[in-house]
Scaffold this active site. Structure first.
Site, PDB file in Angstrom:
ATOM      1  N   HIS A   1     -12.008  -7.176 -12.648  1.00 52.96           N
ATOM      2  CA  HIS A   1     -12.598  -5.844 -11.783  1.00 52.96           C
ATOM      3  C   HIS A   1     -13.852  -5.981 -11.387  1.00 52.96           C
ATOM      4  O   HIS A   1     -14.889  -6.622 -12.218  1.00 52.96           O
ATOM      5  CB  HIS A   1     -12.467  -4.686 -12.964  1.00 52.96           C
TER       6      HIS A   1
ATOM      7  N   HIS B   1     -10.646  -5.137  -2.840  1.00 52.55           N
ATOM      8  CA  HIS B   1      -9.115  -5.529  -2.374  1.00 52.55           C
ATOM      9  C   HIS B   1      -9.062  -5.859  -0.869  1.00 52.55           C
ATOM     10  O   HIS B   1     -10.042  -5.435  -0.308  1.00 52.55           O
ATOM     11  CB  HIS B   1      -8.181  -4.218  -2.862  1.00 52.55           C
TER      12      HIS B   1
ATOM     13  N   THR C   1     -12.262   3.889  -1.132  1.00 52.22           N
ATOM     14  CA  THR C   1     -11.668   5.038  -2.104  1.00 52.22           C
ATOM     15  C   THR C   1     -11.218   4.307  -3.614  1.00 52.22           C
ATOM     16  O   THR C   1     -11.384   5.076  -4.499  1.00 52.22           O
ATOM     17  CB  THR C   1     -10.501   5.593  -1.527  1.00 52.22           C
TER      18      THR C   1
ATOM     19  N   ASP D   1       0.855  -1.158   0.065  1.00 53.28           N
ATOM     20  CA  ASP D   1       0.053   0.091   0.054  1.00 53.28           C
ATOM     21  C   ASP D   1       0.987   1.181  -0.018  1.00 53.28           C
ATOM     22  O   ASP D   1       2.030   1.325   0.653  1.00 53.28           O
ATOM     23  CB  ASP D   1      -0.804   0.080   1.212  1.00 53.28           C
TER      24      ASP D   1
END
Ligand code: AMP
Ligand code: ZN
Length: 116
Positions: free
Chosen positions: A49, A102, A97, A33
């Protein structure tokens, strides 16, 4: 496999933009990250996706299953012998966000206060 040309995690999964990868196979990628919240903070990302679990199809579910089965090995590779925490933010109230599903993998210290 579903992809979104405007999605940053799709671009990382496709190798189109750089990331600090710690693991990759044909179904998932794990990378550090950019704004770590613990000494070890990795994002485990299915290569297909979809924004949230609500949008997950059968293929996505296979990738998430594979991610969950692989996370212990990723964690071991990162030296997280003392344990770790997984977080999956879903939607606005959770502060999501990046709208590509994930799993945050956090560890490397005693993680202290929790909300659950
Ligand atoms: P969330 O708030 O659950 O959607 O988490 C998104 C996470 O992605 C945040 O922790 C960001 O720091 C991280 N992030 C955003 N862009 C990147 C990037 N290009 N590489 C690595 N991490 C990123
Ligand atoms: Zn995406």
């Amino acid at each position: 496999m579903k992809s979104d040309e405007n999605c940053i995690f799709c671009k990382i999964a496709a190798g189109q933009i750089p990331s600090n990868k710690v693991y990759e196979d044909e179904k998932i990628v794990a990378f550090k990250d950019l704004n770590p919240q613990a000494p070890v903070h990795v994002l485990v990302v299915p290569k297909a996706h979809f924004a949230t679990l609500a949008e997950m199809d059968e293929e996505g579910a296979e990738l998430v299953k594979h991610a969950l089965q692989t996370i212990p090995r990723i964690a071991a590779g990162l030296g997280l012998s003392g344990g770790y925490r997984l977080i999956v933010n879903q939607g606005e109230d959770a502060g999501q966000t990046v709208h590509h599903l994930h799993i945050h993998l956090l560890g490397g210290k005693s993680l202290g206060e929790k909300i659950v």
